[in-house]
Design a protein around this motif. Sequence first.
Motif, PDB file in Angstrom:
ATOM      1  N   LEU B  41      11.061   0.177  -4.227  1.00  6.57           N
ATOM      2  CA  LEU B  41      10.067  -0.967  -3.872  1.00  6.57           C
ATOM      3  C   LEU B  41       8.820  -0.344  -3.859  1.00  6.57           C
ATOM      4  N   ASN B  42       8.623   0.757  -2.981  1.00  4.16           N
ATOM      5  CA  ASN B  42       7.370   1.354  -2.712  1.00  4.16           C
ATOM      6  C   ASN B  42       6.794   1.709  -3.882  1.00  4.16           C
ATOM      7  N   THR B  43       7.606   2.444  -4.856  1.00  3.85           N
ATOM      8  CA  THR B  43       6.981   3.138  -6.285  1.00  3.85           C
ATOM      9  C   THR B  43       6.783   1.826  -7.123  1.00  3.85           C
ATOM     10  N   ALA B  44       7.407   0.848  -7.363  1.00  2.00           N
ATOM     11  CA  ALA B  44       7.006  -0.438  -7.905  1.00  2.00           C
ATOM     12  C   ALA B  44       5.744  -0.902  -7.437  1.00  2.00           C
ATOM     13  N   LEU B  45       5.395  -0.944  -5.983  1.00  3.25           N
ATOM     14  CA  LEU B  45       4.256  -1.414  -5.722  1.00  3.25           C
ATOM     15  C   LEU B  45       2.827  -0.449  -6.288  1.00  3.25           C
ATOM     16  N   SER B  53      -5.948  -3.155 -11.633  1.00  7.26           N
ATOM     17  CA  SER B  53      -6.825  -3.113 -10.286  1.00  7.26           C
ATOM     18  C   SER B  53      -6.692  -4.502  -9.524  1.00  7.26           C
ATOM     19  N   SER B  54      -6.314  -5.366 -10.219  1.00  7.06           N
ATOM     20  CA  SER B  54      -6.444  -6.725  -9.331  1.00  7.06           C
ATOM     21  C   SER B  54      -5.188  -7.134  -8.406  1.00  7.06           C
ATOM     22  N   VAL B  55      -4.230  -6.049  -8.557  1.00  2.00           N
ATOM     23  CA  VAL B  55      -3.301  -6.023  -7.761  1.00  2.00           C
ATOM     24  C   VAL B  55      -3.505  -5.497  -6.089  1.00  2.00           C
ATOM     25  N   LEU B  56      -3.270  -6.287  -5.163  1.00  2.00           N
ATOM     26  CA  LEU B  56      -3.647  -5.764  -3.931  1.00  2.00           C
ATOM     27  C   LEU B  56      -2.413  -6.219  -3.087  1.00  2.00           C
ATOM     28  N   MET B  57      -2.197  -5.376  -1.859  1.00  2.00           N
ATOM     29  CA  MET B  57      -1.268  -5.391  -0.930  1.00  2.00           C
ATOM     30  C   MET B  57      -1.715  -5.708   0.208  1.00  2.00           C
ATOM     31  N   PHE B  58      -1.178  -6.907   0.881  1.00  2.00           N
ATOM     32  CA  PHE B  58      -1.926  -7.008   2.578  1.00  2.00           C
ATOM     33  C   PHE B  58      -0.818  -7.513   3.431  1.00  2.00           C
ATOM     34  N   GLY B  59      -1.135  -7.752   4.560  1.00  2.00           N
ATOM     35  CA  GLY B  59       0.075  -8.190   5.516  1.00  2.00           C
ATOM     36  C   GLY B  59      -0.243  -7.585   6.690  1.00  2.00           C
ATOM     37  N   GLU B  60       0.788  -7.678   7.632  1.00  2.00           N
ATOM     38  CA  GLU B  60       0.992  -7.076   9.114  1.00  2.00           C
ATOM     39  C   GLU B  60       1.477  -5.680   9.006  1.00  2.00           C
ATOM     40  N   ASP B  61       0.681  -4.788   9.449  1.00  2.00           N
ATOM     41  CA  ASP B  61       1.095  -3.338   9.532  1.00  2.00           C
ATOM     42  C   ASP B  61       1.431  -2.551   8.132  1.00  2.00           C
ATOM     43  N   VAL B  62       0.813  -3.085   7.345  1.00  2.00           N
ATOM     44  CA  VAL B  62       1.035  -2.497   6.181  1.00  2.00           C
ATOM     45  C   VAL B  62       0.057  -1.668   5.337  1.00  2.00           C
ATOM     46  N   GLY B  63      -0.805  -1.224   6.394  1.00  2.00           N
ATOM     47  CA  GLY B  63      -1.685  -0.257   5.932  1.00  2.00           C
ATOM     48  C   GLY B  63      -1.442   1.153   6.232  1.00  2.00           C
ATOM     49  N   PRO B  64      -2.054   1.784   7.139  1.00  2.00           N
ATOM     50  CA  PRO B  64      -1.948   2.984   7.679  1.00  2.00           C
ATOM     51  C   PRO B  64      -0.445   3.450   8.140  1.00  2.00           C
ATOM     52  N   LEU B  65       0.292   2.510   8.387  1.00  2.00           N
ATOM     53  CA  LEU B  65       1.661   2.532   9.139  1.00  2.00           C
ATOM     54  C   LEU B  65       2.562   2.536   7.889  1.00  2.00           C
ATOM     55  N   GLY B  66       2.173   1.738   6.994  1.00  2.00           N
ATOM     56  CA  GLY B  66       3.159   1.894   5.685  1.00  2.00           C
ATOM     57  C   GLY B  66       4.000   0.804   5.892  1.00  2.00           C
ATOM     58  N   GLY B  67       3.968  -0.137   6.765  1.00  2.00           N
ATOM     59  CA  GLY B  67       4.890  -1.353   6.940  1.00  2.00           C
ATOM     60  C   GLY B  67       6.076  -0.906   7.779  1.00  2.00           C
ATOM     61  N   VAL B  68       6.658  -1.832   8.510  1.00  2.00           N
ATOM     62  CA  VAL B  68       7.535  -1.532   9.483  1.00  2.00           C
ATOM     63  C   VAL B  68       9.004  -0.817   8.831  1.00  2.00           C
ATOM     64  N   PHE B  69       9.076  -1.354   7.646  1.00  2.50           N
ATOM     65  CA  PHE B  69       9.951  -0.523   6.962  1.00  2.50           C
ATOM     66  C   PHE B  69       9.633   0.452   5.862  1.00  2.50           C
ATOM     67  N   ARG B  70       8.364   0.868   5.854  1.00  2.00           N
ATOM     68  CA  ARG B  70       7.728   1.838   5.188  1.00  2.00           C
ATOM     69  C   ARG B  70       7.629   1.596   3.735  1.00  2.00           C
ATOM     70  N   ILE B  71       7.823   0.123   3.362  1.00  2.14           N
ATOM     71  CA  ILE B  71       7.681  -0.216   1.901  1.00  2.14           C
ATOM     72  C   ILE B  71       6.202  -0.026   1.305  1.00  2.14           C
ATOM     73  N   THR B  72       5.115  -0.256   2.198  1.00  7.50           N
ATOM     74  CA  THR B  72       3.990  -0.026   1.696  1.00  7.50           C
ATOM     75  C   THR B  72       3.372   1.513   1.952  1.00  7.50           C
ATOM     76  N   ASP B  73       4.300   2.389   2.081  1.00  6.88           N
ATOM     77  CA  ASP B  73       3.812   3.903   2.573  1.00  6.88           C
ATOM     78  C   ASP B  73       2.985   4.495   1.679  1.00  6.88           C
ATOM     79  N   GLY B  74       1.830   4.951   2.063  1.00  8.49           N
ATOM     80  CA  GLY B  74       0.891   5.781   1.245  1.00  8.49           C
ATOM     81  C   GLY B  74       0.002   4.968   0.478  1.00  8.49           C
ATOM     82  N   LEU B  75       0.204   3.577   0.169  1.00  9.62           N
ATOM     83  CA  LEU B  75      -0.678   2.997  -0.394  1.00  9.62           C
ATOM     84  C   LEU B  75      -2.032   2.796  -0.051  1.00  9.62           C
ATOM     85  N   THR B  76      -2.346   2.660   1.254  1.00 10.31           N
ATOM     86  CA  THR B  76      -3.703   2.599   1.578  1.00 10.31           C
ATOM     87  C   THR B  76      -4.583   3.932   1.180  1.00 10.31           C
ATOM     88  N   ALA B  77      -3.614   4.917   1.626  1.00 11.20           N
ATOM     89  CA  ALA B  77      -4.359   6.453   1.300  1.00 11.20           C
ATOM     90  C   ALA B  77      -4.695   6.579  -0.132  1.00 11.20           C
TER      91      ALA B  77
END
Lengths: 376, 367
Positions: B41-45, B53-77
């Motif tokens: 999932l992380n790789t797909a995102l 570039s129009s694809v955006l990801m947002f929600g709660e704790d999805v930024g530096p933390l990478g989501g509580v399940f780490r699905i968005t890990d590294g995306l902000t960086a």
Amino acid sequence: MTIPTNSDSTRTEGGVDTQLLPSPVPVQLIDHHGEAHPDARYALPDPQALLAGYARLISGRRINDQANALVRQGRLAVYPSSHGQEACQVSAALVLQSQDWLFPTYRDTVAVITRGVDPLEVFTLLRGDWHSGYDPYELHVAPQATPLATQLLHAVGVAHAAKLRGEDTVVLALCGDGATSEGDFHEALNFAAVFHVPVVFFVQNNEYAISVPLKNQSVAPSLAHKAIGYGMPGERVDGNDLAALLSVLGAAVDSARSGGGPALIEAHTYRMQAHTNADDATRYRAAEDVDKWIPKDPISRLRTYLRGLSLLDDAVEEQFAAEAEAVAAAIRVGLNADVEVDPQELFAHVYTQKTAQLREQADLLRDELSREAVQS
Amino acid sequence: MTQISERAAAPVEAPARPADPSAAESTARSAATAVTFAKALNTALADAMAADSSVLMFGEDVGPLGGVFRITDGLTARFGPGRCFDTPLAEAGIMGMAVGMAMNGMRPVVEMQFDAFAYPAFEQVVSHVAKLPNRTKGRVLLPMVIRIPYAGGIGGVEHHCDSSESYYAHTPGLTVLAPATVRDAYLMLREAIASPDPVVFLEPKKLYWSKEVVDLGELRRAFEDGSAPRTIGSAVVARSGTDATLIAYGPSVPTAMAAAAAAAEEGRSLEVIDVRSLVPFDDETVCASVRRTGRAVVIAETPGFASVAAEIVARVQERCFHSLAAPVRRVTGFDIPYPAPKLEHHFLPSVDRILDTVDELQWEDGQ
């Protein structure tokens, strides 16, 4: 209203930035006798702009009257009138540029038409042909919202997307006093402030949410005072004073466009008619209460003011009335014509491509209709 | 609102799919490795954000933390805080803002942190996400994805384990997907983000750390060159069999696969259908299987009453009546609120309960 230069400036050590607070009384530039009062912060608009706005007020009043008549004739299913609120309606449209977006509610038909949308496309909703009839992208007008306050978040999203692309777009989001009790109102203002996006929230406080008066919605000093809780400026304005509305809304739009972030503007006005034709306002308010607002009418005060400047005379008034009548006539003629709505459209827009299940159901309805056509 | 459990279940093996010769070849080229569902999932995102570039990801704790399940890990960086960012803690706000962004040229992907924490956004989903395209006769499209970690089996506290798919599947205008394999996690999320229609993307929490040997680079190429088969509206035969069909999706697919393996040892051949696309529903694949086997059991974690499982039973019986040797049965959760961790094993469909139900498919009455 003083616009902070950036979002960080609104939080101060050990206190609050009282500059975010609205005026103690609503800003008024032309009183209901038609007399102008200078204001240190808000300039009186150019008289020619007020004259043009006056023409739109006349047209807006005529549209409200015409729509009410069409409900009585059965041509519209329902009409939430903005009679008495025309100054809010007209100013909301006139302060925007072409790239800006307007997010209207069901009571904002006059604002949508003033923005330039074809009235017949606007009335598609209320005649019952489809849930919305115009292309939102053509003039940047979102579909008229029926749920309360949900559209304010969409406005924030549109503004946020524009900001991310560096576009010069401001979004004006409309709602009523009742909608300020909804959770989405709170979330929209908070998101707008946190992301510092160019949205102006414009609350038309007409004192009633169907039957419930404002005192049962909120005991805040004013609805505009809520802004400081989000760290954005709030302002209150006489909602029947077109001059004050153009100046106050215009300042908020200019500020948003130049990176000043969102603002909350509350217009003090009054719903002169029932919620809709299906409502009976005599059950919850006295005629005397309504009568108190008749002298505060947005049209009469501006008429007196413009006549005092000799910008308005009988000939110009006749011309404006004729223009308004032409709009009403076009609405009448258009709505008296029966429009066939293709039932197959029911299935056409649920997804970009019909699912297998929707193809089956579309075929079922087509078969039913073709059998009915053969029998009749 | 508090999110107490950030813990997913212990790793479980994802169900194996019948070997695909082309996949085997790419494995031989050695780019294939054991990949978790979460990593897919992380790789797909990341791939979708890199491609558009129009694809955006947002929600709660999805930024530096990478989501509580780490699905968005590294995306902000990698993509910056304008592309993957935290929002105030307000689900209706997240959803409503996504609607506006999708109206205005973006392809937002939002994360609802847990199934039951998506409910504050329900009005936005039902009244606007699902209806705005229809309201505007398709002039406004909403290419947005609502990612929801969902379902139970992870020992989560209350409000962290709901199977909420039936609410969404009942709402016309939403595409509702529930992948069960690592391969599908990647391909279906890419397809969901590319879809012009709004998608509710249900991620079975208990499968997040399940592993499968896949070549993510190959999947990326297959998706981006269009050679990967479409998943939306398409069910798959996860295991072939001849005696009865188990119909499952999301977290219930591994359970169905385990039941089929156990049945095989007892001499009964069960086919397993992974529905994966709840809406649109693939009647064709499901019914073709049931017509072959003559018997069917639908398996889902959700309470069974008025559920997607109930809908599948009805559809199969409407379409396959003359092929059926027994009534179509369901193994679902009980019609109770999701239980506390020590009791959830009583609630969840189990191999034993599935096999007991298969045993009751009137085998003595013929065929």
